[in-house]
Design a protein around this motif. Structure first.
Motif, PDB file in Angstrom:
ATOM      1  N   TYR A 128      29.398  89.505  22.160  1.00  0.00           N
ATOM      2  CA  TYR A 128      28.073  88.900  22.251  1.00  0.00           C
ATOM      3  C   TYR A 128      27.431  89.190  23.601  1.00  0.00           C
ATOM      4  O   TYR A 128      26.236  89.531  23.669  1.00  0.00           O
ATOM      5  CB  TYR A 128      28.176  87.388  22.041  1.00  0.00           C
ATOM      6  N   TRP A 165      26.165  92.763  23.697  1.00  0.00           N
ATOM      7  CA  TRP A 165      25.015  92.899  22.803  1.00  0.00           C
ATOM      8  C   TRP A 165      23.768  92.282  23.415  1.00  0.00           C
ATOM      9  O   TRP A 165      22.700  92.889  23.447  1.00  0.00           O
ATOM     10  CB  TRP A 165      25.321  92.232  21.459  1.00  0.00           C
ATOM     11  N   ARG A 166      23.919  91.088  23.955  1.00  0.00           N
ATOM     12  CA  ARG A 166      22.770  90.396  24.555  1.00  0.00           C
ATOM     13  C   ARG A 166      22.265  91.158  25.789  1.00  0.00           C
ATOM     14  O   ARG A 166      21.056  91.271  26.000  1.00  0.00           O
ATOM     15  CB  ARG A 166      23.195  88.970  24.942  1.00  0.00           C
TER      16      ARG A 166
END
Length: 675
Positions: free
Chosen positions: A154, A157-158
């Motif tokens: 995450y 990705w962020r």
């Protein structure tokens, strides 16, 4: 010994009986081509693409004896024009392929070296994710390493979505086109152009360079230790660390003088061994969405550190040094930028104006280190007058990765070619300033960026901006891989930000992580804390008595081991052998010594296996064969050549020493040992 076997249309290079390089019409080892590159930089993160126009093997080779070497003339076929001409020379422990001529238009080359099944490969500068490079390819371009560095997570990705900053396993501040092989040789490609070393093929390693390199250098040695020493001699040796470093932990604080004084008193009251205060905000603070950034105008901030020169003297009288921060850029809203702009000391945009770089909600000019006048000004005004002369004993020499490829430089060389050189130029400016004030033995600086030759100038690396977590590709464990990989190519001294640096998207430091990082740092050349990019959101050592006492205890462990560490630093300065070493460097005959990258030898006599996973109370440790090992904390004696589960309470990371070590008395009296 290196030996060449020439044929009429083929050539082979051997180390003893081991084939390293062979070029023939049936299996050409060299390909040439043309390509068009696209570099898109956003805040030090690069998107790089190549439009490949041509790639062709050079099948026809003429080998001509010439003096004590051979001239190699390459063509695509017998009737073709000359495409590439090299000189192959050997010496007892190495060989060199030097470029004499390349046909116009060639800007891509591929070089193949022989590979074997079961071969291990290491190096390529400072790698964070993998110590053994076999089975993967590694683009070599200095850049921000990325936040997360694992596309399945995450955080990565962020970071990609919001900042184009997620990174991948191969991104690094410090690449270098140099690798070592378990076949007892090393290869260095002399180039600063973008390169991609590919170790995925069973029978060959392919080294892609977006240029015709000056030369390929091969080194051979009878042992890995000798091979590392050879590379240390090739790239240069770091100076010894200053004596004051061994006095204890360097406390990283960045909330002004009053806060630093308060926390220093808190540390000393807890019997913490403290060598220095590192206040990176000495020049001021700028708040951004990323967190507390610094004001990039390199002079003391009177509002945050009134009479800094006087305070440095006061701290010195107490045996405490003061460290600061600097980087090679100047913010446009500072006082130094217009001076550098008006004197022509900045890289330009090609239209005659200064090139402006976005560093995340503020803009900066790039000091042009290809200009001797700009280098002299930066050294004299910033590093000497504004820093060394007021009593600053060292600093983080940050960045070096951000040179855009579209700027114009004073030396007329393409910024694409200069980009990888920039960290080494930056290191040289710092080292020269320290030497010109005759303080090489008393002051130090530490860098995260690097490239070929940085070893001769930068006295200390740090692992960069790890996330404040246990993540596999960007957390605590990566600083071990970073130290081991960079150490194999001549960087003897390495350390990291205790607790990590990057805190984004709700990812914050835990007490568990901080204590595990403290335990690791006590067994590295330098202990240094960092408040991270969001100090108010993250746990600090001074936030609880437990954390204060933990850091104090491990700082005393570090100080106790200083005599042993000094001996390893001496070896690093004299021979280029790293303080932190992979197990195989001393246990070549033990297959298991090649299989781990999260434990290391601290010098030849201490084996350190820090906890780098969350929520565990013990960890698996491999004790190399051929030695009897003693558990540092309990005195338990263990036979080598086996794995065992070792309890790892806070303040007692799994550490063993050789039973026959000459330092046994020092190890047996370490603070915290049973009995």
């Amino acid at each position: 010994m290196m030996r060449v076997i020439p044929e009429s249309h083929a050539v082979s290079l051997y180390r003893g009986d081991a084939l390293l390089f062979r070029h023939s019409a049936e299996a050409p080892a060299i390909h040439v081509g043309r390509g068009q590159a696209r570099f898109d930089m956003y805040r030090g993160n690069f998107e790089i693409e190549d439009y490949l126009e041509a790639r062709e093997p050079l099948r026809h080779l003429e080998v001509l004896a010439e003096g004590d070497g051979h001239r190699l003339a390459f063509r695509r076929h017998a009737d073709d024009a000359l495409q590439l001409e090299l000189r192959l020379e050997t010496r007892g422990d190495g060989a060199t392929l030097t470029t004499l001529y390349a046909a116009p238009g060639i800007n891509r080359t591929w070089w193949r070296l022989a590979a074997e099944q079961g071969e291990h490969v290491w190096g390529c500068g400072e790698q964070m994710s993998y110590l053994d490079l076999r089975g993967r390819h590694f683009p070599l371009w200095t850049s921000e390493p990325g936040v997360g560095r694992d596309k399945s997570t995450y955080v990565t990705w962020r970071s990609d979505v919001e900042n184009r900053a997620g990174g991948d396993y191969y991104h690094t501040n410090y690449p270098q086109p140099t690798f070592l092989s378990s076949r007892y040789y090393a290869c260095h490609v002399e180039t600063s152009s973008y390169a991609d070393f590919d170790f995925r093929h069973e029978d060959f390693h392919e080294l892609q360079v977006w240029a015709v390199p000056e030369r390929l250098e091969l080194f051979a040695a009878p042992s890995y230790l000798a091979l590392v020493e050879t590379l240390g001699a090739r790239f240069g040796h770091q100076p010894r660390l200053p004596e004051w470093v061994y006095d204890g932990v360097i406390l990283g604080l960045k909330r002004g003088k009053a806060h630093a004084e308060e926390k220093l008193d808190q540390a000393l009251s807890a019997d913490m061994a403290v060598s220095a205060l590192w206040c990176e905000d000495w020049a001021g603070i700028r708040e951004t969405s990323f967190g507390a950034r610094l004001f990039w105008d390199w002079k003391a901030s009177e509002s945050r550190y009134p009479d800094l020169a006087g305070w440095c003297r006061e701290l010195g009288e107490r045996g405490i040094r003061f460290l600061g921060y600097v980087n090679p850029y100047l913010c446009v809203d500072g006082e130094l930028y217009p001076v550098a702009r008006d004197r022509g000391y900045l890289a330009t945009d090609g239209q005659g104006g200064p090139a402006i770089v976005d560093f995340g909600e503020f803009d900066c000019g790039v000091v042009d280190f290809t200009s001797p006048d700009a280098c002299a000004w930066f050294k004299d005004v910033i590093l000497k007058a504004n820093m060394l002369d007021i009593g600053i004993s060292g600093w983080m020499a940050d960045f070096g990765e951000y040179l855009p490829v579209d700027v114009a430089l004073a030396n007329g060389v393409s910024a694409e070619v200069e980009h990888n050189r920039w960290p080494t130029r930056w290191a040289r400016v710092n080292a020269e300033a320290v030497a010109e004030r005759d303080k090489t033995a008393d002051a130090t600086f530490f860098m995260r960026a690097g490239y070929t030759g940085v070893q001769a100038h930068c006295p200390l690396l740090w692992g960069g901006d790890q996330s404040v977590d246990f993540s596999r590709h960007d957390g605590i464990g990566t600083v071990i891989t970073a130290a081991l990989s960079s150490g194999l190519v001549g960087n003897a001294f390495h350390h990291s930000d205790i607790g990590g640096y990057t805190s984004l998207f709700g990812n914050v430091r835990s007490a568990e992580l901080f204590k595990r990082w403290v335990d690791l740092a006590a067994f590295t050349p330098v202990m240094r804390t960092h408040e991270c990019n969001r100090p108010g959101d993250n746990l600090q050592w001074f936030d609880s008595a437990e954390l204060t006492q933990h850091l104090a205890h491990m700082s005393r462990v570090y100080r106790h081991l200083a005599p042993y560490l000094k001996a390893q630093v001496e070896e690093g300065a004299e021979r280029g052998i790293p303080v932190q070493r992979p197990l195989f460097l001393h246990f070549e005959g033990d297959p298991e010594a090649y299989a781990t990258q999260t434990q290391y030898l601290y010098g030849p006599d201490l084996l350190v296996a820090p906890v780098v996973e969350e929520g565990v109370e013990a960890r698996d440790v491999y004790l190399p064969a051929g030695e009897t090992w003693v558990h540092l904390w309990s005195g338990a004696v263990e036979a080598g050549g086996r794995r065992l589960q070792v309890a790892a309470p806070d303040g007692r990371p799994p550490v063993f020493f050789r039973q026959e070590s000459a330092w046994r008395g020092l190890f047996e009296s370490v603070p915290g040992r049973d009995g």
